[in-house]
Enzyme design. Structure first.
Site, PDB file in Angstrom:
ATOM      1  CD  GLU A   1     -11.033  26.253 -49.789  1.00 43.77           C
ATOM      2  OE1 GLU A   1     -10.216  27.194 -49.858  1.00 43.77           O
ATOM      3  OE2 GLU A   1     -11.112  25.367 -50.662  1.00 43.77           O
TER       4      GLU A   1
ATOM      5  CE  LYS B   1      -8.228  26.792 -55.567  1.00 38.08           C
ATOM      6  NZ  LYS B   1      -8.745  25.857 -54.584  1.00 38.08           N
TER       7      LYS B   1
HETATM    8  C1  3PG Z   1      -7.035  20.926 -52.537  1.00 33.32           C
HETATM    9  O1  3PG Z   1      -7.365  20.662 -53.679  1.00 33.32           O
HETATM   10  O2  3PG Z   1      -7.302  20.210 -51.571  1.00 33.32           O
HETATM   11  C2  3PG Z   1      -6.316  22.218 -52.338  1.00 33.32           C
HETATM   12  O3  3PG Z   1      -6.062  22.792 -53.571  1.00 33.32           O
HETATM   13  C3  3PG Z   1      -5.045  22.064 -51.556  1.00 33.32           C
HETATM   14  O4  3PG Z   1      -4.088  21.389 -52.271  1.00 33.32           O
HETATM   15  P1  3PG Z   1      -2.679  20.990 -51.581  1.00 33.32           P
HETATM   16  O5  3PG Z   1      -2.945  19.770 -50.745  1.00 33.32           O
HETATM   17  O6  3PG Z   1      -1.757  20.729 -52.731  1.00 33.32           O
HETATM   18  O7  3PG Z   1      -2.239  22.155 -50.730  1.00 33.32           O
END
Ligand code: 3PG
Length: 211
Positions: free
Chosen positions: A42, A132
């Site tokens: 992603e 999500k």
């Molecule tokens: C983000 O906002 O980059 C994603 O939700 C991932 O979050 P994380 O770094 O806590 O896994």
């Protein structure tokens, strides 16, 4: 089509969030992550180069079974733009029915962010494929079952604060896959342009998912 993408994400178990990786590095990073066993990537839409990044990763991994999508998609115009760039799925931190509808129109998987039952029902009614659950860390794994109780067996991908140490708890609680950023994408190694280390860090997370 969205169903095939969902299958691939579920089979892979983890959606790796590439946030703020610059255009020069994003392709080697994506390649290293893929080699580590990450099949769903992603790219967050947080700068003006999102379109180019998604298209470049798509080209790089075209001959593989990797799926590439966009995250932090905040409105329908952005959804349209990342879909034009080749995004196979669209993730948002929130629920915007218009974003979901744009995805549905193009057969692109839609994963809006939800926290409450009201948001979950709004997302499902708009046609979301997966929810999500974000931010997961503030509510913990138990929130998945609490949402599914009244809503049925909806697919949930918790994201936010998931690491190697707690990922199993989310699967045990019913997650179909997890979203992970900082615990799977080694930003320190990226800063040092150390793609071997990027691969190793990602592989360690994949191992924890497979356990
Ligand atoms: C983000 O906002 O980059 C994603 O939700 C991932 O979050 P994380 O770094 O806590 O896994």
């Amino acid at each position: 089509e969205a169903e095939a993408i969902e299958d691939r994400i579920v089979e892979n178990g983890v959606l790796a969030v590439l946030r703020g990786v610059d255009e020069e590095q994003v392709v080697p990073v994506a390649r290293a992550m893929y080699e580590a066993g990450v099949g769903a990537l992603e790219v967050t839409a947080d700068d003006t180069r999102t379109y180019e990044k998604i298209a470049a990763i798509d080209r790089e991994l075209a001959d593989t079974d990797a799926v590439v999508g966009a995250g932090t998609v905040l409105d329908a115009a952005s959804a349209q733009s990342v879909i034009d760039a080749g995004a196979e799925f669209v993730v948002s931190p929130h629920t915007d029915a218009e974003v979901v509808r744009v995805c549905n129109r193009h057969g692109v998987l839609s994963a809006p962010g939800v926290m409450t039952p009201t948001e979950a029902v709004t997302a499902i009614d708009a046609g979301a494929d997966i929810l999500k659950m974000f931010p997961a860390s503030t509510v913990g794994p138990g929130h998945i079952g609490a949402l599914q109780g009244p809503l049925g067996d909806v697919s949930v991908i918790p994201t936010g604060g998931i690491g190697r140490d707690n990922v199993a708890d989310y699967f045990d609680a019913g997650a179909v896959a997890v979203g992970a950023g900082s615990s799977i994408v080694d930003y320190e190694a990226i800063a040092e342009n150390d793609m071997d280390q990027v691969r190793e860090t990602a592989a360690a997370f994949v191992e924890a998912v497979e356990d």
